[in-house]
Design an enzyme around this catalytic site. Structure first.
Site, short mmCIF file in Angstrom:
data_model
loop_
_atom_site.label_atom_id
_atom_site.label_comp_id
_atom_site.label_asym_id
_atom_site.label_seq_id
_atom_site.Cartn_x
_atom_site.Cartn_y
_atom_site.Cartn_z
NE ARG A 1 109.30 0.18 53.69
CZ ARG A 1 108.71 -1.07 53.87
NH1 ARG A 1 107.85 -0.99 53.80
NH2 ARG A 1 109.87 -1.89 54.59
CG HIS B 1 112.39 -0.28 50.01
ND1 HIS B 1 112.29 -1.84 50.90
CD2 HIS B 1 112.86 0.31 50.71
CE1 HIS B 1 111.98 -1.11 52.23
NE2 HIS B 1 112.77 -0.10 52.53
CG ASN C 1 110.83 -5.13 48.94
OD1 ASN C 1 110.74 -4.17 49.77
ND2 ASN C 1 112.28 -4.89 48.07
N PRO D 1 118.74 -1.22 53.90
CG PRO D 1 118.62 0.46 54.11
CD PRO D 1 119.03 -0.08 53.08
CG HIS E 1 111.96 6.06 59.17
ND1 HIS E 1 112.88 5.50 59.77
CD2 HIS E 1 111.69 5.94 58.34
CE1 HIS E 1 113.45 4.21 59.10
NE2 HIS E 1 112.81 4.33 58.03
CB THR E 2 109.29 13.18 59.93
OG1 THR E 2 108.11 13.37 59.88
CG2 THR E 2 108.70 13.88 58.39
#
Length: 324
Positions: A67, A71, A99, A169, A199-200
């Site tokens: 992540r 980001h 964040n 997003p 997102h697994t």
């Protein structure tokens, strides 16, 4: 005749020289998978060693490092700007809404930086490249694919909290807004679906999906009731729930969840709700191998978003601070 031919050859040679010069200038802004092969061949094994140790200690850290790279790249390109702490001149992206109290893994990046600088004999590898490689190694450590990471990014000397608020997003976006958000980064609908497939891995805080549980109809009722146990209508904002049934293993169950209307985040379920991305979600829910290989390609594509190269930027001595 010979003179004429000589002039033609001279002109052709001049044109080729100009073309080659242009290509050389353009390619200087490109990344290379062998960028550190000579300057520090021990760099990538050092990154892998620290990442694997961190993931072994806490498997959730793999998702956190992945992540971080995402980001970072969505805010002024993949330049390590997310790592900068606040100063009088730096408005840290760590404090941006997507964040704050959420993004994590900075201490692991510090550990990687220290080890890489040790084996390289100094600051050779940029923090932006460390983020890209750590993301790859995190996925691989959790049974996911590995890929050749293009390298040669430099670190920014600026951060942009406002841009982070606008460009990362949020989980409440509808499909058209998600498509536009990714398109603005040079990514298409397939990239949107594949990168959402990250997102697994990992967990989401209750505050990011509470509205979906209590206000939306396109969610499996039993699934919603199960999530409500960890996410009450009020309170418990930071309570965690897994984004798919196997949050510490890279697989395609995330997509199977979406086809069963068991997406945790609103933005996840938007990918399978009668829109243009339904077919892609269905495809990857049935074909884990395709997801694995295509995910790697989209990660490389994302990692190429507006990198600083050549004389641009710097290689930070401390990933949290701009060099003095």
């Amino acid at each position: 005749m010979g003179s004429k031919r000589g002039i033609i050859l001279y002109v052709v040679g001049l044109v080729l020289t100009i073309i080659l010069a242009y290509e050389t200038t353009s390619s200087s802004a490109q990344l290379s998978t062998n960028f550190y092969d000579y300057s520090c061949p021990a760099a990538l094994p050092a990154i892998k060693k620290v990442v694997e140790a961190a993931v072994m200690k806490e498997r959730r850290m793999g998702a956190s490092l992945l992540r971080l790279h995402f980001h970072d790249c969505f805010v002024q390109g993949c330049d390590g700007s997310i790592l900068l702490d606040s100063t009088d001149t730096i408005d840290s992206e760590k404090l941006a809404n997507p964040n704050v109290n959420s993004i994590r893994g900075f201490e692991v990046i510090d550990d990687i930086k220290a080890e890489v600088d040790r084996v390289c004999g100094g600051p050779v590898v940029s923090c932006a490249d460390i983020l890209a490689v750590a993301a790859r190694d995190s996925v691989a450590a959790l049974a996911g694919p590995s890929w050749e990471v293009p390298l040669g990014r430099k670190d920014s000397t600026t951060a942009n909290k406002n841009l982070a608020n606008n460009d990362i997003p949020p989980p409440f976006l509808d499909l058209p807004a998600l498509i536009t958000n990714f398109k603005n980064q040079g990514l298409d609908e397939r990239d949107l679906v594949l990168l959402s497939g990250a997102h697994t891995l990992g967990f989401a805080q209750c505050v990011t999906f509470r509205a979906r549980l209590y206000n939306e109809a396109n969610i499996d009722p039993a699934f919603a009731e199960m999530l409500k146990k960890a996410c009450p209508n009020t309170g418990g904002d930071s309570n965690l729930s897994p984004l798919d049934p196997s949050p510490s293993e890279f697989d395609n169950r995330y997509f199977s969840q979406l086809t069963s209307y068991k997406g945790v985040l609103h933005s996840d379920q938007e990918l399978f709700k009668g829109g243009s991305t339904d077919e892609l979600v269905s495809h990857y829910s049935r074909n884990g191998e395709a997801f694995t290989s295509d995910f790697a390609r989209s990660m490389i594509k994302m990692g190429n978003i507006k990198p600083l190269t050549g004389s641009q930027g710097q290689v930070r001595v401390n990933c949290r601070k701009v060099n003095q």
